[in-house]
Scaffold this motif. Structure first.
Motif, PDB file in Angstrom:
ATOM      1  N   SER A  36     -20.761   3.662 -35.250  1.00 34.97           N
ATOM      2  CA  SER A  36     -20.731   2.866 -34.019  1.00 34.97           C
ATOM      3  C   SER A  36     -21.096   1.428 -34.378  1.00 34.97           C
ATOM      4  N   ALA A  37     -21.046   0.579 -33.382  1.00 34.55           N
ATOM      5  CA  ALA A  37     -21.560  -0.783 -33.541  1.00 34.55           C
ATOM      6  C   ALA A  37     -23.087  -0.722 -33.548  1.00 34.55           C
ATOM      7  N   THR A  42     -22.209  -3.719 -28.435  1.00 30.94           N
ATOM      8  CA  THR A  42     -21.083  -3.547 -27.508  1.00 30.94           C
ATOM      9  C   THR A  42     -21.448  -4.081 -26.120  1.00 30.94           C
ATOM     10  N   GLU A 120     -17.737  -2.568 -34.047  1.00 27.23           N
ATOM     11  CA  GLU A 120     -17.518  -1.530 -35.052  1.00 27.23           C
ATOM     12  C   GLU A 120     -16.951  -2.126 -36.342  1.00 27.23           C
ATOM     13  N   TYR A 182     -14.713   4.482 -32.040  1.00 25.47           N
ATOM     14  CA  TYR A 182     -14.432   3.739 -30.809  1.00 25.47           C
ATOM     15  C   TYR A 182     -13.103   2.995 -30.773  1.00 25.47           C
ATOM     16  N   ARG A 196     -16.331   3.493 -23.518  1.00 31.42           N
ATOM     17  CA  ARG A 196     -17.724   3.399 -23.948  1.00 31.42           C
ATOM     18  C   ARG A 196     -18.265   4.737 -24.458  1.00 31.42           C
ATOM     19  N   GLY A 197     -19.007   4.657 -25.521  1.00 33.05           N
ATOM     20  CA  GLY A 197     -19.545   5.872 -26.134  1.00 33.05           C
ATOM     21  C   GLY A 197     -18.503   6.650 -26.916  1.00 33.05           C
ATOM     22  N   GLY A 198     -17.349   6.026 -27.143  1.00 34.42           N
ATOM     23  CA  GLY A 198     -16.201   6.731 -27.709  1.00 34.42           C
ATOM     24  C   GLY A 198     -16.263   7.060 -29.195  1.00 34.42           C
ATOM     25  N   SER A 199     -17.312   6.629 -29.878  1.00 29.83           N
ATOM     26  CA  SER A 199     -17.382   6.934 -31.317  1.00 29.83           C
ATOM     27  C   SER A 199     -17.477   8.430 -31.581  1.00 29.83           C
TER      28      SER A 199
END
Ligand code: ASP
Ligand code: MG
Length: 440
Positions: A36-37, A42, A120, A182, A196-199
């Motif tokens: 993730s970032a 983000t 990311e 993400y 959002r939270g897509g990692s």
């Protein structure tokens, strides 16, 4: 080959990033490492995008500068070798130069996605330079070269598999393959993301695409807990869950996994493990096809719910009423979570109020509409719990003086959901913790 995903807090501090590298060093299996970032990035990028969109370049510029300072300090703490620091600094400078250029051009939706992608891109590139400094055998696989979604924003597993397999073949000698969570490309070929939270979703898609032995999701808690540790005094990790149980929990608010990330692992039969970076030896939670047995596994709460009641005498003995109700929600692409009916009224809940006003207006044609805001869904999840009389008795026997607005029972075999006012949530979670799990 396995997939290891590390979230924002796991890469958010230089010492955590170093810690991940040391975890990877101990790995026997080749790993695709999805990052993730850095935590907070983000959110900052969302704000920058919003500021640019409303023409507030001054605020945007300030946020960009603050973020850049954060990264500069991060690098100084992460690297020991001058050459590595200089290399990472050049990368960071390049990405911030990009943000500063964006500031000057006219805003578009596509551009906002480019802004969001920087988090990311930065975390994976910085981590790669760190691995290089440590002398690790690694390669960076650009997610934008393989992760794609179609016109309906659905991931294209087939194409992801082909492209990723080709990329992996080019780096067959590498033990660590770093990639971005993400971010992806959309049907127009533009930079986009998995929301959002897509990692987690990226990790699960990658695991499915390469038939990984396991998809490990590393966070800062030792797996999924039976209740919300922020609300109740004592919780314990749940050792094992089926995908169905995990899906209910993820959807109904457990801070476990992005709900979308369940299906790829489930469909392609990839076990998912939730592990703790701070305590790598802890068992965590294993999610597999089969449940570990009947019984309640956990409760979860989902906040910011709207309950809508449509009351109509025309519903009495009529058919087709529900279809008309559902059509309104379909028209506004708003999904319904809970639903209960009586002969003259339907109650249902939604969590997306973007079109609430229009929805209510159209529903008013069908009957009298009332809306309760600030509701919470509390879900009790476990394998076949609705078939176990004892559990149902225990569940309702646990609750005292908490007005329940709706009950959804029997929709799935693994979930009983209760709707309460948000101010009742803490009471209810505590009472259930005691009654169902014997915990404080
Ligand atoms: N960085 C993205 C976010 O904060 C994706 C993720 O962390 O999963 O939403
Ligand atoms: Mg996350």
């Amino acid at each position: 080959m396995k997939v290891m995903k590390f979230g924002g807090t796991s890469v958010g501090k230089p010492e955590r990033m170093k810690h991940i590298a040391s975890l990877l060093q101990k790995e026997q299996e080749t790993s695709v490492v999805v990052l993730s970032a850095l935590s907070g990035t983000t959110n900052a990028l969302v704000e920058i995008g919003n500021a640019i969109a409303r023409g507030d370049r001054h605020t945007a510029q300030q946020s960009i500068n603050n973020l850049q300072e954060h990264y500069n300090a991060f690098l100084k703490e992460l690297f020991t070798k001058e050459t590595a620091l200089a290399k990472a600094q050049a990368i960071v400078d390049e990405h911030f130069e990009f943000l500063n250029i964006i500031l000057k051009i006219s805003f578009s939706e596509a551009l906002s996605k480019d802004i969001l992608a920087q988090g990311e891109l930065l975390s994976t590139k910085i981590f790669s330079v760190y691995l290089e400094e440590q002398g690790e055998s690694y390669a960076l696989l650009p997610a934008l070269e393989f992760m794609s979604i179609d016109e309906n924003e659905e991931p294209q597993i087939g194409s992801i598999r082909i492209k990723l397999t080709q990329l992996l073949a080019q780096h067959a000698d590498k033990k660590i393959l770093v990639t971005q969570g993400y971010i992806c490309r959309n049907a127009r070929g533009e930079v986009d993301n998995l929301k959002r939270g897509g990692s987690d979703y990226s990790a699960s898609l990658i695991a499915a695409a390469i038939s990984a032995s396991v998809c490990e999701i590393w966070t800062d808690i030792d797996g999924m807990h039976n209740n919300d540790p922020r609300v109740v005094g004592t919780t314990r990790p749940v050792e094992q869950l089926s995908f169905e149980e995990a899906a209910e929990l993820a959807y109904f608010g457990a801070k476990i996994l992005h709900p979308a990330s369940i299906w790829p692992a489930q469909q392609y039969k990839i076990p998912v493990k939730l592990l703790n970076t701070m305590d790598p030896e802890a068992r965590g939670t294993l999610i597999t096809q089969e449940p570990s047995g009947a019984g309640v596994k956990a409760v979860a709460a989902k906040d910011h719910i709207y309950a809508i009641r449509i009351k109509s005498s025309r519903m009495l003995l009529a058919y087709g009423f529900l279809r008309k109700v559902f059509e309104v929600f379909e028209k506004y692409k708003t999904s319904i979570d809970m639903i209960t009916t009586s002969e003259v009224a339907v109650s249902l809940t939604i969590d997306n109020a973007d079109h609430l006003e229009q929805i209510v207006k159209e529903l008013e044609v069908l009957g009298t509409v009332t809306v309760d805001t600030d509701q919470t869904i509390v879900s009790v999840v476990g394998y076949r719990i609705n078939e176990t009389e004892e559990i149902i008795k225990k569940l309702f026997g646990s609750i005292r003086n908490v007005p329940i607005r709706m009950v959804s029972y029997g929709g799935s075999q693994h979930n009983i959901s209760l709707l309460v006012g948000a101010d009742e949530k803490v009471h209810l979670l505590k009472q259930l913790n005691k009654g169902m799990f014997g915990l404080d």
